[in-house]
Enzyme design. Structure first.
Site, PDB file in Angstrom:
ATOM      1  N   LYS A  44       0.988  -1.187   0.178  1.00  0.00           N
ATOM      2  CA  LYS A  44      -0.195  -0.345   0.033  1.00  0.00           C
ATOM      3  C   LYS A  44       0.687   1.283   0.080  1.00  0.00           C
ATOM      4  O   LYS A  44       0.735   2.260  -0.489  1.00  0.00           O
ATOM      5  CB  LYS A  44      -1.081   0.168   1.361  1.00  0.00           C
ATOM      6  CG  LYS A  44      -1.870  -0.992   0.648  1.00  0.00           C
ATOM      7  CD  LYS A  44      -2.866  -1.975   2.137  1.00  0.00           C
ATOM      8  CE  LYS A  44      -4.369  -2.793   2.032  1.00  0.00           C
ATOM      9  NZ  LYS A  44      -4.852  -2.729   3.569  1.00  0.00           N
ATOM     10  N   GLN A  88      -4.673  -1.996   9.326  1.00  0.00           N
ATOM     11  CA  GLN A  88      -4.724  -3.293   9.109  1.00  0.00           C
ATOM     12  C   GLN A  88      -5.203  -4.547   9.504  1.00  0.00           C
ATOM     13  O   GLN A  88      -4.527  -4.239  11.228  1.00  0.00           O
ATOM     14  CB  GLN A  88      -3.076  -3.157   8.335  1.00  0.00           C
ATOM     15  CG  GLN A  88      -2.894  -4.469   7.168  1.00  0.00           C
ATOM     16  CD  GLN A  88      -3.304  -4.942   6.213  1.00  0.00           C
ATOM     17  OE1 GLN A  88      -4.061  -3.132   5.475  1.00  0.00           O
ATOM     18  NE2 GLN A  88      -3.721  -6.003   5.636  1.00  0.00           N
ATOM     19  N   ASP A 111     -11.671   2.637   3.441  1.00  0.00           N
ATOM     20  CA  ASP A 111     -11.658   0.985   3.278  1.00  0.00           C
ATOM     21  C   ASP A 111     -13.032   0.473   3.116  1.00  0.00           C
ATOM     22  O   ASP A 111     -13.506  -0.524   2.499  1.00  0.00           O
ATOM     23  CB  ASP A 111     -11.394   0.424   4.681  1.00  0.00           C
ATOM     24  CG  ASP A 111     -10.088  -0.203   5.114  1.00  0.00           C
ATOM     25  OD1 ASP A 111      -9.587  -0.759   3.676  1.00  0.00           O
ATOM     26  OD2 ASP A 111      -9.162  -0.026   5.803  1.00  0.00           O
TER      27      ASP A 111
HETATM   28  N1  GUN Z   1      -7.303  -7.009   6.223  1.00  0.00           N
HETATM   29  C1  GUN Z   1      -6.469  -7.948   4.938  1.00  0.00           C
HETATM   30  N2  GUN Z   1      -7.747  -7.165   4.018  1.00  0.00           N
HETATM   31  C2  GUN Z   1      -8.118  -5.842   4.468  1.00  0.00           C
HETATM   32  C3  GUN Z   1      -8.384  -4.536   3.991  1.00  0.00           C
HETATM   33  O1  GUN Z   1      -8.526  -4.425   2.640  1.00  0.00           O
HETATM   34  N3  GUN Z   1      -8.083  -3.230   4.577  1.00  0.00           N
HETATM   35  C4  GUN Z   1      -7.464  -3.489   5.496  1.00  0.00           C
HETATM   36  N4  GUN Z   1      -7.483  -2.147   6.666  1.00  0.00           N
HETATM   37  N5  GUN Z   1      -7.014  -5.039   6.765  1.00  0.00           N
HETATM   38  C5  GUN Z   1      -7.267  -5.983   5.516  1.00  0.00           C
END
Ligand code: GUN
Length: 272
Positions: A44, A88, A111
């Site tokens: 990211k 995350q 998200d």
């Molecule tokens: N953990 C697994 N996929 C995601 C996601 O798309 N966003 C976040 N914040 N955590 C995750």
């Protein structure tokens, strides 16, 4: 690759708005030492750099308290350099994920996990699309697959993938079935699918025997085997013999999740 094209587009748009003094900013918070989470967060950050966003990482120790994490989120809610906040998941067990998600203001919830954004997705009038499901929809669109009236089966009912995926497919007039660990006759249900989305988190669980001839198979899983290999939830070599189209792991859905996150960050910055 579709994800690359989206990122190139975002890079162009970002250069334009930078000339007007807007720099999209993303804060990424990671708590503890989950290797998979570390790898996602790195990707990211790299995408932010490539597109030209401002990004800030907070790598917090495993023993961070819920109060400390919430205080950081509240601070970022007020921070004008930051347009998107991403915590995350999963978080360590002693932290209530729902409480933390609810602390992010919906305008910075890139998200789309906040209940206000989840509600909007359900209604079909949303600001942010959930990253992985929206990435999958983009792949489907790119492959010119018409979803109207199709039977789409999703294995997995998570808030991150399964549930929002069902809504996006429904908005495209698909008939949607959500399967999960208690589903009876899973294989038979999957064999009915014109489009099968697999998000179970079990390495190579779905093989050709689950798949109707010619079906579209979308593999959301990323699992590391003991020999170090990365594989999906679908047994690719077996499944590709019957599937009409299938996404690989790595390189299929994962990059699309990140591309959507980057899109959402730009949306958040422009709304501001
Ligand atoms: N953990 C697994 N996929 C995601 C996601 O798309 N966003 C976040 N914040 N955590 C995750």
């Amino acid at each position: 690759m579709v994800s690359q094209r989206i990122k190139d587009q975002l890079k162009e748009e970002t250069a334009k708005i930078k000339a007007q003094g807007i720099i999209p900013g993303l804060a990424v918070i990671i708590v503890g030492n989950n290797p998979a989470s570390r790898s996602y967060v790195n990707s990211k950050k790299k995408a932010c750099e490539l597109i030209g966003y401002y990004s800030r990482e907070y790598a917090l120790p495993e023993e961070t308290t819920e109060e400390e994490l919430k205080a950081l989120v509240q601070e970022l809610n007020q921070d004008d350099q930051i347009h998107g906040i991403l915590v995350q998941l999963p978080l360590p067990k002693h932290i209530n994920e729902e409480m933390v998600i609810n602390t992010i203001i919906p305008e910075k919830d890139v998200d789309a996990f906040h209940p206000a954004n989840v509600g909007k997705i359900m209604i079909g009038n949303f600001d942010f699309l959930p990253c992985t499901p929206a990435g999958i929809m983009e792949l489907i669109k790119e492959s010119e697959i018409d979803l109207e009236g199709k039977h789409c089966v999703i294995i997995g009912r998570s808030n991150i993938v399964g549930k929002p995926m069902s809504m996006l497919l429904l908005h495209k007039n698909a008939t949607v079935t959500i399967c999960h660990s208690k589903t009876k006759n899973l294989k038979e249900v999957c064999k009915e699918a014109d489009v099968l989305v697999v998000a179970v988190g079990r390495p190579q669980m779905v093989d050709a025997s689950y798949i109707k001839e010619g079906a579209v198979v979308i593999d959301v899983g990323i699992n590391r085997l003991s020999d170090g290999r990365l594989v999906g939830d679908v047994d690719f070599d077996s499944a590709e013999k019957v599937a009409g189209a299938i996404t690989p792991v790595p390189g299929g859905v994962g990059p699309m999740t990140i591309a959507t996150l980057m899109k959402n960050t730009l949306t958040a910055a422009l709304k501001k």
